[in-house]
Motif scaffolding. Structure first.
Motif, PDB file in Angstrom:
ATOM      1  N   TRP A 169       0.844  -1.243   0.081  1.00 34.14           N
ATOM      2  CA  TRP A 169       0.012   0.000   0.011  1.00 34.14           C
ATOM      3  C   TRP A 169       1.000   1.365   0.092  1.00 34.14           C
ATOM      4  CZ3 TRP A 169       0.845   3.731   3.621  1.00 34.14           C
ATOM      5  CH2 TRP A 169       1.356   3.482   4.758  1.00 34.14           C
ATOM      6  N   PHE A 170       1.953   1.231   0.494  1.00 38.31           N
ATOM      7  CA  PHE A 170       2.933   2.274   0.712  1.00 38.31           C
ATOM      8  C   PHE A 170       3.579   2.533  -0.695  1.00 38.31           C
ATOM      9  CE2 PHE A 170       6.881   4.292   1.087  1.00 38.31           C
ATOM     10  CZ  PHE A 170       6.696   5.484   1.811  1.00 38.31           C
ATOM     11  N   VAL A 171       3.939   1.314  -1.202  1.00 37.85           N
ATOM     12  CA  VAL A 171       4.454   1.668  -2.629  1.00 37.85           C
ATOM     13  C   VAL A 171       3.458   2.541  -3.732  1.00 37.85           C
ATOM     14  CG1 VAL A 171       5.413   0.484  -4.950  1.00 37.85           C
ATOM     15  CG2 VAL A 171       5.973  -0.463  -2.543  1.00 37.85           C
ATOM     16  N   LYS A 172       2.000   2.125  -3.451  1.00 38.64           N
ATOM     17  CA  LYS A 172       1.224   2.626  -4.142  1.00 38.64           C
ATOM     18  C   LYS A 172       1.137   4.235  -3.709  1.00 38.64           C
ATOM     19  CE  LYS A 172      -3.789   2.172  -5.180  1.00 38.64           C
ATOM     20  NZ  LYS A 172      -4.128   3.677  -5.010  1.00 38.64           N
ATOM     21  N   TRP A 173       0.968   4.424  -2.406  1.00 39.43           N
ATOM     22  CA  TRP A 173       1.028   6.067  -1.991  1.00 39.43           C
ATOM     23  C   TRP A 173       2.231   6.637  -2.439  1.00 39.43           C
ATOM     24  CZ3 TRP A 173       4.423   8.728   0.657  1.00 39.43           C
ATOM     25  CH2 TRP A 173       4.110   9.972   1.054  1.00 39.43           C
ATOM     26  N   PHE A 174       3.575   6.177  -2.630  1.00 36.78           N
ATOM     27  CA  PHE A 174       4.768   6.706  -3.179  1.00 36.78           C
ATOM     28  C   PHE A 174       4.602   7.185  -4.409  1.00 36.78           C
ATOM     29  CE2 PHE A 174       8.906   7.009  -4.856  1.00 36.78           C
ATOM     30  CZ  PHE A 174       9.483   7.809  -3.889  1.00 36.78           C
ATOM     31  N   HIS A 175       3.965   6.256  -5.337  1.00 32.38           N
ATOM     32  CA  HIS A 175       3.808   6.607  -6.678  1.00 32.38           C
ATOM     33  C   HIS A 175       2.822   7.682  -6.939  1.00 32.38           C
ATOM     34  CE1 HIS A 175       6.461   3.983  -8.558  1.00 32.38           C
ATOM     35  NE2 HIS A 175       6.052   2.883  -7.707  1.00 32.38           N
ATOM     36  N   GLU A 176       1.865   7.966  -5.976  1.00 28.27           N
ATOM     37  CA  GLU A 176       0.868   9.036  -5.992  1.00 28.27           C
ATOM     38  C   GLU A 176       1.392  10.362  -5.522  1.00 28.27           C
ATOM     39  OE1 GLU A 176      -2.577   7.501  -4.233  1.00 28.27           O
ATOM     40  OE2 GLU A 176      -3.232   6.100  -6.071  1.00 28.27           O
ATOM     41  N   TRP A 177       2.134  10.073  -4.487  1.00 28.50           N
ATOM     42  CA  TRP A 177       2.488  11.497  -3.553  1.00 28.50           C
ATOM     43  C   TRP A 177       4.044  11.524  -3.695  1.00 28.50           C
ATOM     44  CZ3 TRP A 177      -1.247  14.619  -2.250  1.00 28.50           C
ATOM     45  CH2 TRP A 177      -2.463  14.141  -2.109  1.00 28.50           C
ATOM     46  N   GLY A 178       4.785  10.634  -4.391  1.00 28.04           N
ATOM     47  CA  GLY A 178       6.198  10.878  -4.264  1.00 28.04           C
ATOM     48  C   GLY A 178       6.948  11.759  -5.191  1.00 28.04           C
ATOM     49  N   PRO A 179       8.513  11.856  -5.433  1.00 31.66           N
ATOM     50  CA  PRO A 179       8.844  12.512  -6.408  1.00 31.66           C
ATOM     51  C   PRO A 179       8.769  11.712  -7.734  1.00 31.66           C
ATOM     52  CG  PRO A 179      10.442  11.880  -4.732  1.00 31.66           C
ATOM     53  CD  PRO A 179       9.146  11.444  -4.272  1.00 31.66           C
ATOM     54  N   GLU A 180       9.335  12.638  -8.729  1.00 37.89           N
ATOM     55  CA  GLU A 180       9.618  12.085 -10.100  1.00 37.89           C
ATOM     56  C   GLU A 180      10.934  12.591 -10.360  1.00 37.89           C
ATOM     57  OE1 GLU A 180       6.278  13.491 -12.512  1.00 37.89           O
ATOM     58  OE2 GLU A 180       4.781  11.921 -11.510  1.00 37.89           O
ATOM     59  N   GLY A 181      11.546  11.757 -11.298  1.00 35.66           N
ATOM     60  CA  GLY A 181      12.899  12.244 -11.728  1.00 35.66           C
ATOM     61  C   GLY A 181      12.944  13.814 -12.096  1.00 35.66           C
ATOM     62  N   ASN A 182      12.103  14.270 -12.859  1.00 34.54           N
ATOM     63  CA  ASN A 182      12.004  15.349 -13.492  1.00 34.54           C
ATOM     64  C   ASN A 182      12.063  16.733 -12.499  1.00 34.54           C
ATOM     65  OD1 ASN A 182       9.523  15.471 -12.750  1.00 34.54           O
ATOM     66  ND2 ASN A 182       8.477  15.479 -15.005  1.00 34.54           N
ATOM     67  N   ILE A 183      12.068  16.379 -11.182  1.00 33.58           N
ATOM     68  CA  ILE A 183      12.296  17.605 -10.116  1.00 33.58           C
ATOM     69  C   ILE A 183      13.530  17.581  -9.978  1.00 33.58           C
ATOM     70  CG2 ILE A 183       9.855  17.131  -9.359  1.00 33.58           C
ATOM     71  CD1 ILE A 183      10.997  16.002  -6.766  1.00 33.58           C
ATOM     72  N   TYR A 184      14.526  16.663 -10.168  1.00 37.95           N
ATOM     73  CA  TYR A 184      15.852  16.565  -9.617  1.00 37.95           C
ATOM     74  C   TYR A 184      16.830  17.735 -10.375  1.00 37.95           C
ATOM     75  CZ  TYR A 184      14.807  11.714  -7.946  1.00 37.95           C
ATOM     76  OH  TYR A 184      14.359  10.663  -7.329  1.00 37.95           O
ATOM     77  N   PRO A 185      17.652  18.357  -9.598  1.00 40.18           N
ATOM     78  CA  PRO A 185      18.617  19.141  -9.903  1.00 40.18           C
ATOM     79  C   PRO A 185      19.687  18.299 -10.407  1.00 40.18           C
ATOM     80  CG  PRO A 185      18.602  18.992  -7.701  1.00 40.18           C
ATOM     81  CD  PRO A 185      17.558  18.590  -8.124  1.00 40.18           C
TER      82      PRO A 185
END
Length: 202
Positions: free
Chosen positions: A26-42
């Motif tokens: 359930w946390f993996v699913k939560w992370f994909h909805e609310w977690g970061p994506e690579g395009n935010i990385y400096p």
């Protein structure tokens, strides 16, 4: 998680240091909805992630999660409400939540510098892609680079197609043993959690 800016529902999120790479599904699913994506990385984080993701032996869709959990990398998630048409060309609106995810600008780049990553690789060899697989991938990338350079030197369409046909006929596609799948198994092995557990260090 910290309620970072209550006036616009902004949350500051990070993983505790030395967090075990074991998550309920359930946390993996939560992370994909609310977690970061690579395009935010400096740039420095993008380079670190590329290095980490090329070595860690987990499925591609779990590499961002493993990267953030391993090195305690923080991010900011916020949302606001906005009006949106429920049906095009109508006067009926929904109130919807607009989500924004961004990099935390005060993150210390030294926490994911090359030597820190290498130290982690040295301490966690079981989490890495096996050496023979890594070498095979390196060989493929070298061949790919050579092939693309050869194709780009074509002066006309006929020459391009001829080189393409030669490359296809010379490749052993049918006997390629590389399935592209990670050895990581997404097993539901926790009787206390109906969603199951995924252990990225297993």
């Amino acid at each position: 998680m910290l309620y970072y800016q209550p006036f616009d529902h902004s949350w500051f999120i990070w993983f505790k240091k030395d967090f075990p790479l074991k998550f309920p599904l359930w946390f993996v699913k939560w992370f994909h909805e609310w977690g970061p994506e690579g395009n935010i990385y400096p740039d420095f984080a993008a380079i670190a992630f590329e290095s980490f993701s090329s070595r860690i032996n987990v499925p591609d869709h779990l590499k961002v999660l493993a990267f953030h959990a391993t090195f305690g990398i923080s991010w900011i998630t916020s949302w606001t409400f906005k009006k949106e048409l429920s049906i095009p060309n109508s006067n009926t609106f929904w109130i919807v939540r607009s989500i924004r995810i961004k990099w935390w600008n005060k993150f210390n780049p030294d926490l994911i510098k090359a030597q820190v990553l290498q130290d982690w690789f040295n301490k966690n060899p079981k989490c890495l892609v096996p050496k023979e697989v890594a070498e095979k991938e390196e060989e493929f990338l070298a061949e790919k680079s050579k092939f693309l350079a050869d194709l780009s030197s074509s002066t006309n369409k006929k020459e391009f197609l001829k080189k393409l046909q030669v490359a296809i006929s010379e490749s052993d596609i049918n006997n390629d043993e590389d399935s592209g799948d990670s050895s990581q198994s997404l097993t539901r092995d926790n009787g206390d959690d109906c969603y199951g557990i995924i252990d990225l260090q297993d």
